[in-house]
Design a protein around this motif. Structure first.
Motif, short mmCIF file in Angstrom:
data_model
loop_
_atom_site.label_atom_id
_atom_site.label_comp_id
_atom_site.label_asym_id
_atom_site.label_seq_id
_atom_site.Cartn_x
_atom_site.Cartn_y
_atom_site.Cartn_z
N ASP A 85 30.13 34.19 36.65
CA ASP A 85 29.40 33.05 37.22
C ASP A 85 29.20 33.35 38.70
N SER A 86 27.93 33.54 39.12
CA SER A 86 27.71 34.00 40.49
C SER A 86 26.49 33.35 41.12
N GLU A 87 26.62 33.01 42.41
CA GLU A 87 25.47 32.60 43.21
C GLU A 87 24.73 33.85 43.70
N SER A 88 23.46 33.66 44.04
CA SER A 88 22.68 34.77 44.58
C SER A 88 23.30 35.24 45.90
N LEU A 89 23.45 36.56 46.02
CA LEU A 89 24.09 37.12 47.22
C LEU A 89 23.48 38.49 47.53
N PRO A 90 22.49 38.56 48.46
CA PRO A 90 21.91 39.87 48.82
C PRO A 90 22.88 40.68 49.67
N LEU A 91 23.12 41.93 49.27
CA LEU A 91 24.04 42.81 49.99
C LEU A 91 23.44 44.21 50.09
N ASP A 92 23.95 44.98 51.05
CA ASP A 92 23.56 46.37 51.20
C ASP A 92 23.95 47.14 49.93
N LEU A 93 23.13 48.14 49.57
CA LEU A 93 23.37 48.90 48.34
C LEU A 93 24.74 49.57 48.32
N ASP A 94 25.19 50.09 49.48
CA ASP A 94 26.49 50.74 49.53
C ASP A 94 27.62 49.72 49.30
N VAL A 95 27.43 48.51 49.82
CA VAL A 95 28.42 47.46 49.61
C VAL A 95 28.45 47.06 48.13
N VAL A 96 27.27 46.94 47.53
CA VAL A 96 27.18 46.60 46.10
C VAL A 96 27.90 47.66 45.26
N THR A 97 27.69 48.93 45.59
CA THR A 97 28.34 50.00 44.83
C THR A 97 29.86 49.89 44.92
N ALA A 98 30.38 49.71 46.14
CA ALA A 98 31.82 49.62 46.32
C ALA A 98 32.41 48.41 45.59
N LEU A 99 31.75 47.25 45.73
CA LEU A 99 32.27 46.03 45.08
C LEU A 99 32.13 46.12 43.55
N GLY A 100 31.10 46.84 43.07
CA GLY A 100 30.97 47.03 41.63
C GLY A 100 32.17 47.79 41.06
N ILE A 101 32.63 48.82 41.81
CA ILE A 101 33.81 49.55 41.36
C ILE A 101 35.04 48.65 41.40
N VAL A 102 35.12 47.77 42.41
CA VAL A 102 36.24 46.81 42.49
C VAL A 102 36.26 45.94 41.24
N VAL A 103 35.11 45.38 40.88
CA VAL A 103 35.04 44.51 39.70
C VAL A 103 35.44 45.30 38.45
N ALA A 104 34.93 46.52 38.32
CA ALA A 104 35.25 47.32 37.14
C ALA A 104 36.74 47.63 37.06
N GLU A 105 37.37 47.95 38.20
CA GLU A 105 38.80 48.27 38.20
C GLU A 105 39.64 47.06 37.80
N VAL A 106 39.37 45.92 38.44
CA VAL A 106 40.20 44.74 38.20
C VAL A 106 40.00 44.23 36.77
N VAL A 107 38.74 44.16 36.33
CA VAL A 107 38.47 43.67 34.98
C VAL A 107 39.10 44.59 33.93
N THR A 108 38.98 45.89 34.11
CA THR A 108 39.56 46.84 33.17
C THR A 108 41.08 46.73 33.14
N ASN A 109 41.72 46.55 34.29
CA ASN A 109 43.17 46.36 34.34
C ASN A 109 43.59 45.12 33.57
N SER A 110 42.77 44.06 33.70
CA SER A 110 43.09 42.85 32.94
C SER A 110 43.00 43.11 31.45
N TYR A 111 41.96 43.78 31.00
CA TYR A 111 41.82 44.11 29.58
C TYR A 111 43.01 44.93 29.10
N ASP A 112 43.43 45.90 29.94
CA ASP A 112 44.45 46.85 29.50
C ASP A 112 45.87 46.31 29.59
N HIS A 113 46.13 45.41 30.58
CA HIS A 113 47.53 45.08 30.87
C HIS A 113 47.86 43.59 30.88
N ALA A 114 46.87 42.70 30.90
CA ALA A 114 47.19 41.29 31.14
C ALA A 114 47.64 40.54 29.89
#
Length: 416
Positions: free
Chosen positions: A292-321
């Protein structure tokens, strides 16, 4: 009294002629049309058969008859001297009106043949001055085939008319310069649009190639995973594959957008979450992933880094929570309350939580914190009842420093 009345009517007609000519001259865009009308109005206002406008040519140092009234064919375009050897040349050199009742008696003049052909006797020349003490535009002349005494009123009219003509000439020059500038600007805009179109095509082609290459790498990693029996090796390959997939997702998202330095993080993270849920392949009704997200324009490099953050945290939840068969993971992005420059991203699950030191790399903690710091954000985690990551993100689409970009690219090679 009758003579005085006639003079008044003549002055009124001349004033009206100047006013009409001024209105015409400032509406008309063609300078040759303006000077031709000037010659006609002067001749009619002073009741003479001939008038002409001579333009000074600096390179040739002469006066070109540019327009006239009453002359036979061939006179317009004739060149006259710009020195005291001619009536108009004398006026141009001295800057004062040149008045001659009978040019035939002045032996100092070298007159062109068309004067005799038209029987010219009397002439009056006044200078068409230029703005800011620049070289005068030329000379305005009236000619008569009969000897005539011109009074001061006639000279004043002709001088005033020449001043109006000078302003019309200056306006025409400014208009021509403006049109030229507009034409050059249109060419520059067309060139810019052409270059932008080329850049867009090349950029889209580059996006396709990068996306396809990342997907190829992901497929190779998946194949390697099938051939790897070692559990630790499998975890490392899965982590790398997941990050490559996350980067590929950036390009999937960009392929439908314009070529800009920013993109909407909201649309990207929603697409990423769908992709992560498909990668996990959890049976329906077990673990759910909601974004669930509001519109948020960001620099492409920031989007890439935060995308990896989301993938890491979500995957950890799937694997360990989750110890049971059911659970939920929620990714939410909202503007921070009372802070127009910051947005808040929370990634939470209702699993069993965990305890880990701040500097620990368990469940990707170290990687997540480094990425958040690189995008100038902050991250806190609460794992008492489930796990909640709270990440503050600067809303301004600031680009990452070059050193940070290089680190972000290398993250895909780091195992969990």
């Amino acid at each position: 009294m009758n003579d005085d009345g006639a003079k008044v009517r003549k002055l009124l007609r001349q004033q009206a002629a100047v006013a009409r000519f001024g209105s015409f001259a400032f509406r008309e865009g063609d300078l040759l049309t303006v000077v031709a009308e000037a010659a006609r109005v002067c001749a009619e206002s002073l009741n003479v058969p001939f008038a002409k406008v001579c333009r000074y040519r600096a390179l040739q140092n002469d006066l070109l008859i540019e327009a006239g009234h009453g002359w036979k064919a061939g006179v317009i375009g004739t060149i006259e001297s710009a020195d005291p050897s001619s009536p108009q040349g004398r006026a141009f050199v001295t800057g004062e009106p040149s008045i001659y009742k009978d040019v035939r008696t002045d032996c100092n003049f070298e007159l062109p043949g068309f004067y005799a052909a038209h029987g010219i006797v009397s002439t009056v020349d006044v200078v068409i001055h230029a703005k800011d003490d620049a070289t005068p535009y030329g000379v305005l002349e009236i000619d008569n085939d009969r000897q005539h005494d011109y009074d001061q009123h006639d000279i004043d009219f002709l001088t005033g008319f020449a001043n109006v003509l000078a302003e019309a000439v200056a306006t025409s020059a400014r208009t021509a310069s403006l049109k030229d500038a507009i034409t050059r600007m249109k060419v520059l805009v067309q060139d810019k649009d052409r270059l932008l179109d080329q850049k867009k095509v090349l950029g889209e082609e580059l996006q396709h190639r990068v996306r396809n290459n990342l997907q190829l790498v992901y497929g190779m990693l998946s194949k390697q995973l099938d051939d790897t029996a070692d559990e630790a090796g499998q975890r490392g390959i899965k982590a790398i594959a997941r990050r490559v997939s996350t980067l590929a997702q950036v390009y999937d998202h960009l392929l439908g957008a314009e070529m800009t330095r920013t993109t909407d993080f909201s649309g990207y993270v929603k697409s990423l979450c769908l992709n992560l849920a498909e990668l996990q392949g959890a049976p329906e009704g077990t673990v759910t992933l909601t974004c669930d997200s509001e519109s948020l324009p960001l620099d492409l490099d920031v989007v890439t880094a935060l995308g990896i953050v989301v993938a890491e945290v979500v995957t950890n939840s799937y694997d360990h929570a989750f110890s049971g068969d059911r659970g939920s993971i929620i990714v939410s992005i909202r503007s921070a309350s009372g802070d127009v420059d910051t947005a808040t991203m929370t990634i939470s699950d209702d699993g069993r939580g965990f305890k880990a030191k701040t500097e620990s790399k368990r469940h990707g903690l170290g990687l997540v914190r480094r990425l958040v710091e690189q995008v100038r954000g902050t991250a806190t985690v609460d794992s008492e009842n489930g796990t909640v990551w709270t990440i503050k993100i600067p809303k301004l689409p600031t680009a990452l420093p070059v050193a940070i970009k290089s680190k972000t690219v290398g993250i895909a090679e780091e195992a969990a």
